[in-house]
Design an enzyme around this catalytic site. Sequence first.
Site, PDB file in Angstrom:
ATOM      1  N   ALA A  82      -1.757   3.661   4.414  1.00 24.31           N
ATOM      2  CA  ALA A  82      -2.290   3.460   3.063  1.00 24.31           C
ATOM      3  C   ALA A  82      -1.329   3.982   1.991  1.00 24.31           C
ATOM      4  O   ALA A  82      -0.271   4.545   2.297  1.00 24.31           O
ATOM      5  CB  ALA A  82      -3.651   4.133   2.949  1.00 24.31           C
ATOM      6  N   HIS A  83      -1.732   3.809   0.749  1.00 22.16           N
ATOM      7  CA  HIS A  83      -0.920   4.176  -0.412  1.00 22.16           C
ATOM      8  C   HIS A  83      -0.557   5.665  -0.417  1.00 22.16           C
ATOM      9  O   HIS A  83      -1.365   6.513  -0.068  1.00 22.16           O
ATOM     10  CB  HIS A  83      -1.677   3.852  -1.699  1.00 22.16           C
ATOM     11  CG  HIS A  83      -2.985   4.579  -1.826  1.00 22.16           C
ATOM     12  ND1 HIS A  83      -3.092   5.802  -2.435  1.00 22.16           N
ATOM     13  CD2 HIS A  83      -4.218   4.261  -1.388  1.00 22.16           C
ATOM     14  CE1 HIS A  83      -4.335   6.196  -2.389  1.00 22.16           C
ATOM     15  NE2 HIS A  83      -5.062   5.282  -1.756  1.00 22.16           N
ATOM     16  N   ASN A  84       0.690   5.934  -0.785  1.00 20.44           N
ATOM     17  CA  ASN A  84       1.183   7.301  -1.012  1.00 20.44           C
ATOM     18  C   ASN A  84       1.244   8.168   0.236  1.00 20.44           C
ATOM     19  O   ASN A  84       1.388   9.388   0.139  1.00 20.44           O
ATOM     20  CB  ASN A  84       0.336   8.012  -2.089  1.00 20.44           C
ATOM     21  CG  ASN A  84       0.423   7.324  -3.438  1.00 20.44           C
ATOM     22  OD1 ASN A  84      -0.399   6.462  -3.743  1.00 20.44           O
ATOM     23  ND2 ASN A  84       1.442   7.646  -4.206  1.00 20.44           N
TER      24      ASN A  84
END
Lengths: 345, 345, 345
Positions: A236-238
């Site tokens: 997922a993001h980051n």
Amino acid sequence: MLTADQIAAMVNARIHGDPGKAISGVSSFDDAGSTDLTFAVDHSFFSRLDETKAGIILVPNDAPAVSGITLLYSDNPKLAFFQVVAHLMPAEPLKEFIHPSAVIADDCVIGDGTRIEAHVSIGQGCTIGSHVHIMANTVIGKQCRIDDSCRISPNVTLVDKTRIGRQSIIHPNCVIGSDGFGFVQDGYAHAKLIHTGYVHIGACCEIGAGNTIDRGTLGITHIGNGVKTDNQVHIAHNVKIGDNTLVVAQVGIAGSTTIGKNVIIAGKAGISGHLDIGDGAIVGPYAGVVGNVSPGDIVSGIPHMPHKIWLKVSRIIPRLPSLRTRLLSLEKRIKKLESNRTEQP
Amino acid sequence: MLTADQIAAMVNARIHGDPGKAISGVSSFDDAGSTDLTFAVDHSFFSRLDETKAGIILVPNDAPAVSGITLLYSDNPKLAFFQVVAHLMPAEPLKEFIHPSAVIADDCVIGDGTRIEAHVSIGQGCTIGSHVHIMANTVIGKQCRIDDSCRISPNVTLVDKTRIGRQSIIHPNCVIGSDGFGFVQDGYAHAKLIHTGYVHIGACCEIGAGNTIDRGTLGITHIGNGVKTDNQVHIAHNVKIGDNTLVVAQVGIAGSTTIGKNVIIAGKAGISGHLDIGDGAIVGPYAGVVGNVSPGDIVSGIPHMPHKIWLKVSRIIPRLPSLRTRLLSLEKRIKKLESNRTEQP
Amino acid sequence: MLTADQIAAMVNARIHGDPGKAISGVSSFDDAGSTDLTFAVDHSFFSRLDETKAGIILVPNDAPAVSGITLLYSDNPKLAFFQVVAHLMPAEPLKEFIHPSAVIADDCVIGDGTRIEAHVSIGQGCTIGSHVHIMANTVIGKQCRIDDSCRISPNVTLVDKTRIGRQSIIHPNCVIGSDGFGFVQDGYAHAKLIHTGYVHIGACCEIGAGNTIDRGTLGITHIGNGVKTDNQVHIAHNVKIGDNTLVVAQVGIAGSTTIGKNVIIAGKAGISGHLDIGDGAIVGPYAGVVGNVSPGDIVSGIPHMPHKIWLKVSRIIPRLPSLRTRLLSLEKRIKKLESNRTEQP
């Protein structure tokens, strides 16, 4: 044909048996024929070294000698075996070529020796290094940077601003750089967060088929050097992943989690968001990790716990019905003892 | 329009009610109108056969008769129903055609009646059978063999040397033949194993959307005849799956595991590597299989256990807090009994 | 440059500190510089508002004031922050264009301002609205309908008859409308059910990268308005999902299940077939749901149970070995008490 002598020199092995013995192919222990090289790293094979028909067997230094069989003793027989495979079956050299059906923005910079196959699209402002292989039907967004000697397999989607370090392999049908699952509640509706970040993949990585790696919401989703992911992994993001970490198939890693270096995450494990998984940690298969994991720790289970405890727990779970029966029986026996005591004068 | 009489003859059913009753469409039990055929296989429907508005209902032989309703008694009413669907809504015949945007290597052999849609790529040395449908934007590597009457859906990637038996369907965005997750430790780095194997898919298979099936490292990943996989299934290198096995969505099967014939693996189950799952075994949903499963066994749970035990265990797990409380209470009561005994003269 | 004053007016916030303070960019709390706007919604940030270097911080109304720091108090600071992001980094306006390599059936209707990129295929009878962006290498089957202002990302496959409501985003490499996993046993073989249904996706949805959504066998698979799915979600045939429901990554929903409105299904959860999940329910991560869930209920665990019970259960599971030891000890102590009683005259 390669002789035992030649192989020994190539992979720095010690010969037991016939130095002139020759092989022309490679195979697994049980399928090998008399002109094949094979290898046996697992102790379970040592007692049956005479069962393979292989001409030569690569073995670790502690393997027994067997008369009449040509063995090559090596510090790392599996690595040595695949070095011989690479020698016998060298990859075809990449021929520089851009297929006329590829649609490439005018301002892209493309290095020497790079090959771009049919039906590829490359957006504005991309920089593609030398000796890169971009395979058919892959779509590359704007302002991406792909360093030298990468292979981007067919049907991959690289979203805008994705960066991939040298010698990395992206397997087919991956998505790198998609928007994260980022919304903010606005009444009952979910307002979309504009994503301005991107994905940075280091050098010498392999990203397995059908992976999805989201861009940072703000900032970067960062995959370190030498990271290998198996198929159908979701990142997922980051998320940040340290160098040389292994992520096995169907693992999911939620947003903003940081994974250290040299970590192993086994198949189907899930890791919740905003966690820290320390360097060298191991997460077992099917685990559900809901808290931080310290460096070097081995965890398993849903929710995760130390692996040693999980081993005990997993033996007890199928015996819960019998434990419950025993508990019920104890209750009756205690009741009897208690009533007996009450009856006593 | 089809009359009850005509349908009875077509699917070998016995009529109850009006043989001249006619339908022109098909629908589900609750959505059907008076000119629709429907079916009811589940006993829960038998008490409410008068609730559907369907003109004709296909039912099993043990269903009750209801006056005023036209029923068709069949040995396999669901199969019969979908035979009527196929009759009423025949698939469009495949028209031979190769779209001019398809990029096909010169030496490929392509059979009669085969249709290849836009933006397809086919590499050197492929053999494509007759009446094959290769849909848009699919990429086929070198030396693949696709037998007669297969359908390869859009955005599929078939890697070099993949073989697919006749009448098989590959659903969209599948990856067949990607490199397995095979590395050998070389210090902290993970050296890639050269993959020389391939994937063989048998005849009459369906491979669900977004599946990833890895090639053998050495040797073959083998999917038997009549195997059906649901969406997002992952099958690792050197797995063998026997004929007519069903694999439900999001299952993962790790490397070198052998699955027998007529096995059912329910949704989201995971099966570890190097295991044997016997013929006719059933693996429950969400199961984590970490050891061999004997033929015909039914297993569930993480880690897997006999399904009958899992049924009991799964009822006990939510009661663990109360069992713990009872155990603590027993401890107190025993302590009291013990202290009482000590106090006795 | 935007001043605190200007931002306060734009997002209806109250200023603490310097109304003339200006920012030119946005960043996360820890990465921000002096010309960045950031936000702090989590109480854990309130004690360290002086640690970010951000020029201006958007905070909720209950955040403390800190002298020397410019704060903007807002009812929904995260929403406000991303409104400023959208203002500072406006999406490029979509330019009407159809790439010459796109293959579009003659009878398709395409609205104004729509952009179709390279290597797209669109089948017969499709209706594409206005201001739709169909990105490279996407394949759209026959008789699909895509309403105004949708974005269909690269390498997506939309199967025949799929409908997508206005302003929805389909992320890369999704498959919408594939055949469900529907077979009927015919001896040992599995006869394919002809699928005649389709997928309807509502307005303002986001479907995450690599999702697979199957068409109805008969009838419709229905995704309501405002539904957001994360990456690698699998939704089987005939599932219905209510408005504004969130489905996190790697969730699987089996056939014919109905999910209500405003539901949250956390990552890696699985939901069996033919179930009802009520409005506003929450399903925890890694959960295996095997029965109906009432509106508003929160469930977790495999199999699912009330989340409050799961919280207790999940604390007990790692202590099962010690509980077992205590049970064994009790058994010994009771035996001793019993034998003692017997010995008593």
